[in-house]
Design a protein around this motif. Structure first.
Motif, PDB file in Angstrom:
ATOM      1  N   GLU A   1       0.851  -1.192   0.000  1.00  0.00           N
ATOM      2  CA  GLU A   1       0.000   0.000   0.000  1.00  0.00           C
ATOM      3  C   GLU A   1       0.890   1.247   0.000  1.00  0.00           C
ATOM      4  N   SER A   2       0.493   2.268  -0.755  1.00  0.00           N
ATOM      5  CA  SER A   2       1.346   3.438  -0.955  1.00  0.00           C
ATOM      6  C   SER A   2       1.799   4.073   0.359  1.00  0.00           C
TER       7      SER A   2
ATOM      8  N   ASN B   1       7.374   4.557  -1.246  1.00  0.00           N
ATOM      9  CA  ASN B   1       7.751   3.203  -0.822  1.00  0.00           C
ATOM     10  C   ASN B   1       9.082   2.759  -1.419  1.00  0.00           C
ATOM     11  N   ARG B   2       9.320   3.126  -2.668  1.00  0.00           N
ATOM     12  CA  ARG B   2      10.534   2.652  -3.339  1.00  0.00           C
ATOM     13  C   ARG B   2      11.752   3.517  -3.009  1.00  0.00           C
ATOM     14  N   ALA B   3      11.515   4.710  -2.459  1.00  0.00           N
ATOM     15  CA  ALA B   3      12.632   5.631  -2.189  1.00  0.00           C
ATOM     16  C   ALA B   3      13.612   4.972  -1.216  1.00  0.00           C
ATOM     17  N   GLY B   4      14.868   4.881  -1.622  1.00  0.00           N
ATOM     18  CA  GLY B   4      15.887   4.315  -0.749  1.00  0.00           C
ATOM     19  C   GLY B   4      16.169   2.839  -0.976  1.00  0.00           C
TER      20      GLY B   4
ATOM     21  N   PRO C   1      10.114  15.618  -7.524  1.00  0.00           N
ATOM     22  CA  PRO C   1       9.267  15.339  -6.352  1.00  0.00           C
ATOM     23  C   PRO C   1       9.445  13.945  -5.754  1.00  0.00           C
ATOM     24  N   ASP C   2       9.847  12.954  -6.571  1.00  0.00           N
ATOM     25  CA  ASP C   2       9.972  11.621  -5.986  1.00  0.00           C
ATOM     26  C   ASP C   2      11.337  11.388  -5.325  1.00  0.00           C
TER      27      ASP C   2
ATOM     28  N   LYS D   1       8.012   6.874  -6.574  1.00  0.00           N
ATOM     29  CA  LYS D   1       7.262   6.811  -7.839  1.00  0.00           C
ATOM     30  C   LYS D   1       6.310   7.978  -7.932  1.00  0.00           C
ATOM     31  N   SER D   2       6.276   8.603  -9.114  1.00  0.00           N
ATOM     32  CA  SER D   2       5.321   9.678  -9.351  1.00  0.00           C
ATOM     33  C   SER D   2       4.132   9.116 -10.109  1.00  0.00           C
TER      34      SER D   2
END
Lengths: 475, 93
Positions: free
Chosen positions: A32-33, A144-147, A84-85, A129-130
């Motif tokens: 979930e986002s 969620n995917r950042a890092g 932004p992402d 993700k944008s």
């Protein structure tokens, strides 16, 4: 005028760690986002990133498997840009001292083999993700995917056409999945690639101006995007203009590449050492342990299958080509003594079903245990090869247990010689004309009798016994 | 340091410079660069670049998930968000 193409690939491989590169956030796909976002991933003030050792170990496995130098001391830099992402306003990457440098990998195309050198492979963090099309006039951001840890693998510009580029990508994918450092799932974006393409007059030594193609995530699109871009650059140059160094986006729907001007304005990333992170040092002992834990790689497997198991070269090649296939072979082999028969079925009927459904073997209903048992039932004469085919098809549909299918459908091979003899006699008595023709030298008719007996027994007769009985009776 | 360079840097760093302050900033930057340029007098060709003033090496983590789900708290402190996403002015490639 003939043109040479020069291609270099940057492949981003998502490392299969449980947690992120610098935080304890989860890397699980499809959650979930914004539920796997740590304060560090958010880049909130006062947080300090701490590197995940496992990401280094995985990167080192890749380095060792490609014969590269491992920098036992490696450092992190900041790559600065605003999007932004990317919440921090910079991406942490390894610019000056990457963990892996100077490796190489063998690629195979239709007609030849070639070594492609790998300039470097460095660790960096992924962005979020944008989501552009969900909200009116606004862009949604899911961090969620950042890092998430990425290994960016940079090839030398030594690839000469689209086919070689695809072969290179496939070789890297095969390697990282065998090394168990990435799941290789392209649909989920676990492997993504940027392609640098330039052309030059045949024979020229100086490279032409390159364009960087972004947003390519399948084998098919790598080939199409490169071929489109080569044609475009030739058209540009032959019309008297020159290629501009720029980033271009590949649009798979229109099959074209187009300029991404927004990226060009800000292409000065002002790299500098990341003051939050000290150099990461890998000890000799750690390096040694990783070396010793490296798994058997495709080529080594192929050789072992030929030498120790006695497979044909072609079979060994197919089976060792994917990790899922090799696992199936090796696990199923523990269930039966007849490894050669397993190979024959894997390369034959099983591969045919895989091709028909366009899936990998680990996505099918066939478990290694069930498959091993199926082969064992052929070897121990419980069922014939022909019946086994229909059993395999049933497993393929619903994953049922081999023995259960054999039992409920009454497929056990008829071994009873007297019963088979009786059926064979019946067949002979019913076909006097064929018997006469056969005895007059029409040998091919033997197959007709075998077929009739099989028909009478619904394919359950042991073909070897049928052959022997018919030979005897038709003498 | 000229006007064009300052305009580029201010764009890259997303810092807006008031027109009237521009002259002063160019002068300040020139002074800073001149000051730092003194380092060029020292021969550093045999010296490894310093990545961190602390001569230590990093402590690292084992690969474990320790983060909690902070979705609601994080979305709440953002300038703009809905129940699922951070919202920003539309970005289109």
């Amino acid at each position: 005028m003939t043109w040479d193409t020069v291609i270099g690939l940057e492949i981003h491989v998502q490392l299969s760690t449980k947690s992120k590169l610098f935080s304890g956030g989860s890397t699980e796909f499809g959650a979930e986002s914004n539920t796997h976002v740590d304060l560090i991933d958010m880049g909130l003030p006062g947080v300090l990133p701490v590197a995940n050792k496992e990401a280094f170990y995985k990167a080192i496995r890749f380095g060792l498997a490609t014969g590269a130098n491992i920098n036992q001391t490696s450092t992190f830099d900041r790559k600065n840009y605003f999007y932004p992402d990317l919440p921090k306003g910079y991406q942490i990457t390894q610019m000056t001292k990457p963990i892996v440098e100077n490796g190489s990998i063998k690629i195979v195309t239709d007609d030849s083999e070639k070594i492609v050198n790998i300039t470097r492979a460095h660790l960096e963090e992924d962005a979020g993700k944008s989501i552009h099309d969900l909200f009116d006039g606004e862009t949604g951001v899911d961090l969620n995917r950042a890092g998430t840890p990425l290994l960016e693998i940079v090839s030398e510009p030594e690839i000469s056409d689209a086919k070689e580029a695809v072969a290179y990508f496939k070789a890297i994918r095969q390697l990282v999945t065998f090394l168990d450092i990435c799941d290789g799932n392209m649909a989920q974006g676990s492997m993504r690639c940027d392609v640098n393409v330039s052309i030059k007059k045949s024979g020229d030594t100086e490279l032409g101006t390159r364009a960087e193609l972004k947003n390519i995530n399948s084998f098919k699109f790598i080939e199409k995007a490169i071929n489109f871009e080569i044609d475009r650059q030739i058209r540009v140059i032959e019309s008297g203009e020159s290629v501009v160094q720029e980033t271009r986006l590949y649009d798979s729907e229109k099959n074209e590449t187009r300029s991404m001007r927004s990226k060009e304005e800000a292409n000065d990333y002002r790299y500098f050492p990341c003051p939050d992170l000290l150099p990461v040092v890998i000890s000799d002992k750690e390096l040694q342990e990783i070396k010793e834990s490296l798994p058997e790689l495709p080529e080594e497997k192929e050789m072992r299958y030929i030498r120790e198991v006695g497979l044909e070269e072609s079979e060994a090649k197919i089976i060792s080509s994917s990790k899922a296939m090799a696992n199936m072979f090796e696990e199923a082999s523990t269930k039966t003594d007849d490894a050669k028969l397993i190979a024959k079925w894997l390369v034959g009927d099983v591969s045919a079903l895989l091709n028909k459904d366009h899936i990998e073997i680990d996505e099918s209903n066939l478990s290694s245990e069930n498959f091993g048992k199926l082969i064992e039932r052929i070897s121990d004469n419980t069922i014939s090869g022909k019946i086994a085919k229909s059993v395999l098809e049933e497993i393929w549909e619903n994953g049922s247990d081999v023995d259960q299918i054999i039992e409920t459908k009454g497929l056990v091979q008829i071994q009873d010689e007297s019963l088979l003899k009786e059926i064979a006699r019946k067949v002979i008595d019913a076909n006097p004309d064929q018997v006469a023709a056969y005895k007059n030298g029409k040998d091919k008719l033997f197959g007709f009798f075998v077929g009739q007996v099989m028909k009478e027994t619904q394919g359950k007769a042991n073909p070897k016994s049928v052959n022997e009985i018919l030979k005897e009776l038709l003498q | 340091m000229d006007k064009k360079t300052v305009t580029t840097i201010s764009y890259l760093s997303r810092l807006k410079i008031d027109g009237e302050k521009e002259e002063k900033i160019i002068k300040d930057l020139d002074n800073i660069i001149e000051f730092v340029d003194q380092l060029d007098d020292v021969d550093t060709s045999n010296i490894e670049p310093l990545t961190n003033p602390l001569e230590k090496t990093a402590k690292t983590r084992t690969d474990e998930v320790t983060a909690k789900n902070l979705k609601n708290e994080l979305l709440e402190i953002a300038p703009s968000s809905n129940e699922d996403y951070f919202l920003v002015p539309r970005v289109v490639e």
